[in-house]
Enzyme design. Structure first.
Site, mmCIF file in Angstrom:
data_model
loop_
_atom_site.group_PDB
_atom_site.id
_atom_site.type_symbol
_atom_site.label_atom_id
_atom_site.label_comp_id
_atom_site.label_asym_id
_atom_site.label_seq_id
_atom_site.Cartn_x
_atom_site.Cartn_y
_atom_site.Cartn_z
ATOM 1 N N HIS A 166 0.810 -1.224 0.000
ATOM 2 C CA HIS A 166 0.000 0.000 0.000
ATOM 3 C C HIS A 166 0.844 1.275 0.000
ATOM 4 O O HIS A 166 0.310 2.362 -0.184
ATOM 5 C CB HIS A 166 -0.947 0.002 1.205
ATOM 6 C CG HIS A 166 -2.054 -1.004 1.058
ATOM 7 N ND1 HIS A 166 -3.296 -0.671 0.578
ATOM 8 C CD2 HIS A 166 -2.079 -2.334 1.275
ATOM 9 C CE1 HIS A 166 -4.052 -1.761 0.528
ATOM 10 N NE2 HIS A 166 -3.331 -2.789 0.958
ATOM 11 N N ASP A 373 3.431 9.547 -1.025
ATOM 12 C CA ASP A 373 2.250 8.798 -0.592
ATOM 13 C C ASP A 373 2.007 7.662 -1.587
ATOM 14 O O ASP A 373 2.068 7.888 -2.800
ATOM 15 C CB ASP A 373 1.036 9.748 -0.599
ATOM 16 C CG ASP A 373 0.045 9.414 0.506
ATOM 17 O OD1 ASP A 373 -0.007 8.240 0.909
ATOM 18 O OD2 ASP A 373 -0.675 10.325 0.951
ATOM 19 N N ASP A 680 19.709 -27.936 -15.985
ATOM 20 C CA ASP A 680 18.835 -26.764 -15.865
ATOM 21 C C ASP A 680 19.012 -25.704 -16.938
ATOM 22 O O ASP A 680 18.093 -24.956 -17.210
ATOM 23 C CB ASP A 680 19.034 -26.099 -14.498
ATOM 24 C CG ASP A 680 20.362 -25.379 -14.428
ATOM 25 O OD1 ASP A 680 21.389 -26.036 -14.696
ATOM 26 O OD2 ASP A 680 20.374 -24.178 -14.144
#
Ligand code: ADQ
Length: 729
Positions: A166, A373, A680
Site C-alpha cells: 500500500h 504517498d 537446468d
C-alpha cells in the site's frame, strides 16, 4: 469457490473492554470494503494482529477468540508487547515507513527491530499455515508483512499467494540502503503476484529484484527457481458511490451548512490526513502562510480547515510532529488572524464518515500535498464527494493518485512557490472548468472503484497461477515419479547423468562458493555404490573444482561442458586435442565487456573462456552480451568455436566439445539400461537431445526444453535422487 485468507497487520475488528464489558468494533477501512464484494461469493477468513487489551483473563481471551472467529471470520495473531514494539513501532514504522517514503533521516536501522520483524512475520506464518487448506488463496497486505510470502512458500510450496504493497516501493538507490534488502526481496518473491499502486513502484521492485537476486524480468514476470512471479500495478480505488451519495445525507448537509455559515462567505480550503510526516502538513502550513503574504486580497476571504487524525502516537517522531503542527497553526493564526477571521481551523481527531463527506463537499479547494504517498485516498474521496458539483483539487505529484487524477492542479509539495500559485489558481478557476475537470475524474473513479480493484487483484492472482502452470510445461507429477522409480528398479543397469550448478545446488554469486554439502555427497555416494548404477557429474566447471569436490566418490566426471572426461578414480582425458591459440582473439573482447560491467569476471578453462555477469548491473550486462556476441561471431566461425549463453554466463569454447557428446559416452545405449538425465540451463539441452527415447530427461526450472519432464528446483532433483536411493538401496 476457493476460500480467501486475507492477511493484514491489524484485524478489521477492534476489541475493547470498558467497565468489565467486552465489545467488538468493526472498522471498515478501504481494503475491507473492497473485499466485501469479492467475499460475497466465497468463504473467507481474516488473519491479523488483534490489539487485545492486556488485562483479559484466560477465559475472556477464549471468548474473544471465539467471537472473532464465529461472528467476524477473524483469526487473531498474538504478539508479545516486545514484539509489537520492535516489529510494529520499530521495523515497520521506524525503518520501512520512512525509508520507503524517502525520509531516510527518520529511519532507525536497529538490528533488534529486524529480529522482531522476522519473528512477528513467523508468527503470522504459523497461524496461516495452521489454517491453510489446499485450494485456499492467500492475500497479504502491506509493508509489515513482507517476509510472509516467502515463509509460507517454504512450508506450502504450491500455495497461491498474492501480496499488495500500500505504500510506495522506492527506487533501487534508496532501497539498497536497507541492510536487510535481500531478505525482503526474497520474502516478496515467495508470492505468485506482487502488486503495487503504480507502474513506477512495480518498476522499482523489478529493478531491485533483478539487481539483488539476478532474476530475469520478462515483461513484468520474474523467474525465481523455476517459478514465475507476476509483478503488476493495480491502483486501489474507493467506494465511489458511497462517497458521492453520502454528500446528500442529512448529517453531511448539516456539517456542510454549519461550516459554510461559520465561514461567512470565506472560501474553504480543506486538508485531511493522518498526522504523519509524509503528508507534508508543516510544509503546507508554511505555504498557506506565504500565500496569505503574497495575496493580500484573499486575507479574510479564505480559510484553511485542517483535519488530522491522530496516528502512531507511541512513536517519538510523531509526537514531535504534533508539537510542530500545533505551533505552526498558532504562528499563522497569530500572524494573520483578526477578531472576526481565523485563517486556520485545526482539528486533531477522527470524524464520522458523513461528517467527513460534509466537509469535503463544503470545500472549494481540496489541498492534498503529501511529500510522498503510496496512493492517497483522500484525493479520490474529495473528488467523489464533490462530483456533479464544483471544487478544485490541488494534488501533490508525489502521491500515487497523481498518476490517475490528471485533471487536478498538480504541485510539487517541496516547491513552496508552486503550491502558493496552485492555491491561487484553484481559488480562481472558473466554475465551468471546475465542473468539467471533476466530471472527467469522477468518471474514472466511478469505473475504477475499490470493488473493481479487489476483483482485478484476484483475477491477476488466478492469471499468475495459469502462467505458472503453462510455464512448467510437463511437470513431473507424482504418478510419473512413481513410474520412474519402478522403471529404475526394473532394470539391472542404470546411468544417472547430472549437471551440477542449478541442478544439484542453487546458484552462488561466486562460482567457488557453490561447494557440495554433506547431504548431496552422501546422496551421490549412496547411488554410485548401488549395484549396477553409474553416476556421472557433467558440468561446465573446471577439472580441479570437480576433483576437489567429488574426487573421493565413485562417480564419473565431465568437466568444462564435455571437454574433459574422467572415469571414477581414473585420470582426466581430453575430449579433443588441446589448442589454445584462439584465446588471444577472444580474450580482449571479454576483457572489454568486463571493464564496462563492474562485478563481472572472466573464468579461463582449457577449452573455453567464460564471462560471468551474475553480479553485474543487469542492464549493462545485457547490453555487453549483445556487443560482445556481435564481435565474437566472425571469430567463432573462423576458428571453429561455439558461443554459448548460459545462466548469467557467456561462454566461448572449442566447437564439437559439448555436454551432449560427453553424455552420449556415459549413457547406456540399449533399452536394457535405465537412463536418467537432469540439467537446468541451455548447455544441458544438448544432453536431452542425444538421450534415447526411453530415457528419463528432467529439466530443472521453467522455459522451453527438449527434456520430457520438468521440476521446479534443485531441491526436487535431490528429493527424487533420495527416493531413487531408497528404492534401490
Ligand atoms: P494512509 O496513509 O492512511 O494509507 P490515505 O490513503 O489518505 O492514507 O487514507 C486515509 C484514510 O483515512 C482516508 O480514507 C480518509 O478518509 C481517512 N481519514 C483521514 N483523516 C481522517 C479524519 N480526521 N477523520 C476520519 N477519517 C479520516 C495508506 C497509504 C496510502 C494508500 C492507502 C491505501 O499510505 O498511500 O492510499 O494506504 O492503500
Amino acid at each position: 469457490m476457493q476460500r480467501l485468507i486475507s492477511v493484514s497487520n491489524r484485524l478489521p475488528v477492534q476489541v475493547e473492554k470498558r467497565r468489565g464489558v467486552l465489545s467488538f468494533r468493526t472498522s471498515a477501512g478501504g481494503v475491507a470494503t473492497g473485499l466485501s464484494s469479492v467475499l460475497k461469493s466465497r468463504e473467507s477468513v481474516w488473519v491479523g494482529w488483534s490489539d487485545t487489551p492486556s488485562n483479559l483473563s484466560d477465559k475472556e481471551l477464549k471468548t474473544v477468540e471465539n467471537v472473532l472467529r464465529t461472528e467476524h471470520g477473524c483469526l487473531p495473531v498474538t504478539l508479545s508487547r516486545r514484539e509489537v514494539s520492535g516489529f510494529y513501532q520499530g521495523f515497520s514504522n521506524s525503518v520501512l515507513w520512512p525509508l520507503f517514503h524517502h525520509m531516510t533521516v527518520f529511519a532507525e536501522f536497529e538490528p533488534e527491530f529486524w529480529n522482531d520483524y522476522k519473528s512477528a512475520n513467523q508468527r503470522f506464518a504459523d497461524v496461516i499455515i495452521g489454517e491453510y487448506k489446499p485450494g485456499d488463496i492467500i492475500w497479504i497486505h502491506d509493508y509489515q508483512l513482507m517476509l510472509l510470502p516467502g515463509l509460507i512458500r517454504e512450508k506450502i510450496p504450491d500455495a497461491q499467494i498474492g501480496f499488495f504493497l500500500h505504500i510506495p516501493f522506492p527506487a533501487f538507490e534508496m532501497f539498497r540502503i536497507l541492510p536487510w534488502r535481500r531478505e525482503l526481496v526474497d520474502g516478496l518473491l515467495g508470492a505468485d503476484l506482487v502488486a503495487f499502486h503504480t507502474e513506477d513502484y512495480a518498476h522499482h521492485f523489478l529493478e531491485s529484484a533483478k539487481r539483488l537476486r539476478g532474476v530475469d524480468d520478462r515483461f513484468g514476470r520474474l523467474e525465481v527457481e523455476g517459478r514465475a512471479v507476476m509483478v503488476r500495478a493495480l491502483p486501489m480505488g474507493i467506494d465511489f458511490k458511497r462517497y458521492r451519495d453520502a454528500a446528500d445525507t442529512p448529517a453531511a448537509r448539516r456539517e456542510r451548512d454549519g461550516l459554510l455559515s461559520a465561514s461567512a462567505g470565506a472560501k474553504v480550503i480543506l486538508s485531511v490526513d493522518r498526522l504523519d510526516y509524509t503528508k507534508g502538513i508543516p510544509e503546507r502550513l508554511h505555504a498557506f502562510d506565504a500565500f496569505l503574504e503574497r495575496y493580500p486580497k484573499w486575507r479574510g476571504k479564505v480559510r484553511l480547515v485542517a483535519l488530522t487524525v491522530p496516528s502512531r502516537t507511541r512513536v517519538k517522531r510523531y509526537l514531535e510532529l504534533k508539537d510542530e503542527v500545533d505551533r505552526l497553526v498558532g504562528v499563522v493564526n497569530g500572524r494573520w488572524g483578526t477578531v472576526d477571521w481565523t485563517p486556520v481551523s485545526y482539528m486533531y481527531r477522527s470524524l464520522p464518515f458523513e461528517r467527513l463527506v460534509g466537509l469535503y463537499s463544503a470545500a472549494a479547494v481540496g489541498l492534498v500535498t503529501p511529500l510522498r504517498d503510496g496512493m492517497n485516498l483522500v484525493a479520490k474521496e474529495f473528488v467523489a464527494a464533490n462530483s456533479g458539483g464544483t471544487g478544485v483539487l490541488v494534488l501533490s505529484e508525489m502521491a500515487g493518485a497523481a498518476q490517475e487524477l490528471t485533471d487536478v492542479v498538480m504541485v510539487n509539495p517541496y516547491d513552496r512557490n508552486m503550491v502558493i500559485e496552485g492555491i491561487a489558481e484553484a481559488l480562481e478557476m472558473p466554475e465551468h472548468e471546475q465542473i468539467s475537470r471533476l466530471d472527467a475524474m469522477s468518471a474514472h473513479l466511478e469505473t475504477h472503484d475499490v470493488y473493481r480493484w479487489a476483483h482485478e487483484f484476484i483475477e491477476a492472482l488466478d492469471a499468475a497461477r495459469c502462467t505458472q502452470l503453462a510455464l512448467t510445461e510437463h511437470p513431473l507429477n507424482p504418478e510419473q515419479r512413481k513410474r520412474l522409480l519402478v522403471d529404475a528398479t526394473a532394470h539391472g543397469r542404470r546411468s544417472v547423468i547430472l549437471d551440477y550448478d542449478g541442478t544439484l545446488v542453487p546458484f552462488a554469486s561466486r562460482p567457488e562458493d557453490a561447494a557440495p554439502d554433506g547431504e548431496l555427497l552422501m546422496l551421490l555416494d549412496g547411488l554410485a555404490v548401488t549395484k549396477g548404477t553409474s553416476v556421472t557429474i557433467l558440468s561446465g566447471r573446471d577439472r580441479d573444482s570437480l576433483d576437489r569436490w567429488f574426487g573421493k566418490l565413485p562417480v564419473a566426471m565431465v568437466a568444462e561442458h564435455g571437454a574433459w572426461l574422467k572415469e571414477p578414480f581414473d585420470d582426466w582425458v581430453a575430449a579433443a586435442p588441446l589448442d589454445e591459440t584462439w584465446k588471444e582473439d577472444v580474450r580482449p573482447i571479454l576483457e572489454r565487456a568486463t571493464a564496462h560491467a563492474p562485478g563481472s569476471f572472466i573464468e579461463e578453462k582449457e577449452f573455453s573462456l567464460v564471462w560471468h555477469y551474475r553480479n553485474a548491473d543487469p542492464d549493462t550486462a545485457e547490453e555487453r552480451v549483445r556487443t560482445a556476441s556481435e564481435a565474437l561471431g566472425p571469430i567463432a566461425a573462423g576458428r571453429k568455436l561455439a558461443l554459448l549463453e548460459g545462466a548469467k554466463v557467456l561462454e566461448v569454447k572449442v566447437d564439437g566439445v559439448d555436454k551432449g557428446r560427453a553424455a552420449h559416452l556415459h549413457m547406456g545405449h540399449s533399452e536394457e539400461e535405465f537412463v536418467l538425465i537432469a540439467g537446468d540451463d541451455r548447455t544441458d539441452e544438448s544432453m536431452f537431445e542425444v538421450a534415447p527415447p526411453w530415457a528419463w530427461t528432467v529439466k530443472v526450472g521453467s522455459g522451453r526444453t527438449r527434456a520430457k519432464f520438468s521440476v521446479d528446483s534443485w531441491r526436487e532433483v535431490r528429493a527424487l535422487l533420495g527416493e531413487l536411493l531408497e528404492v534401490l538401496g
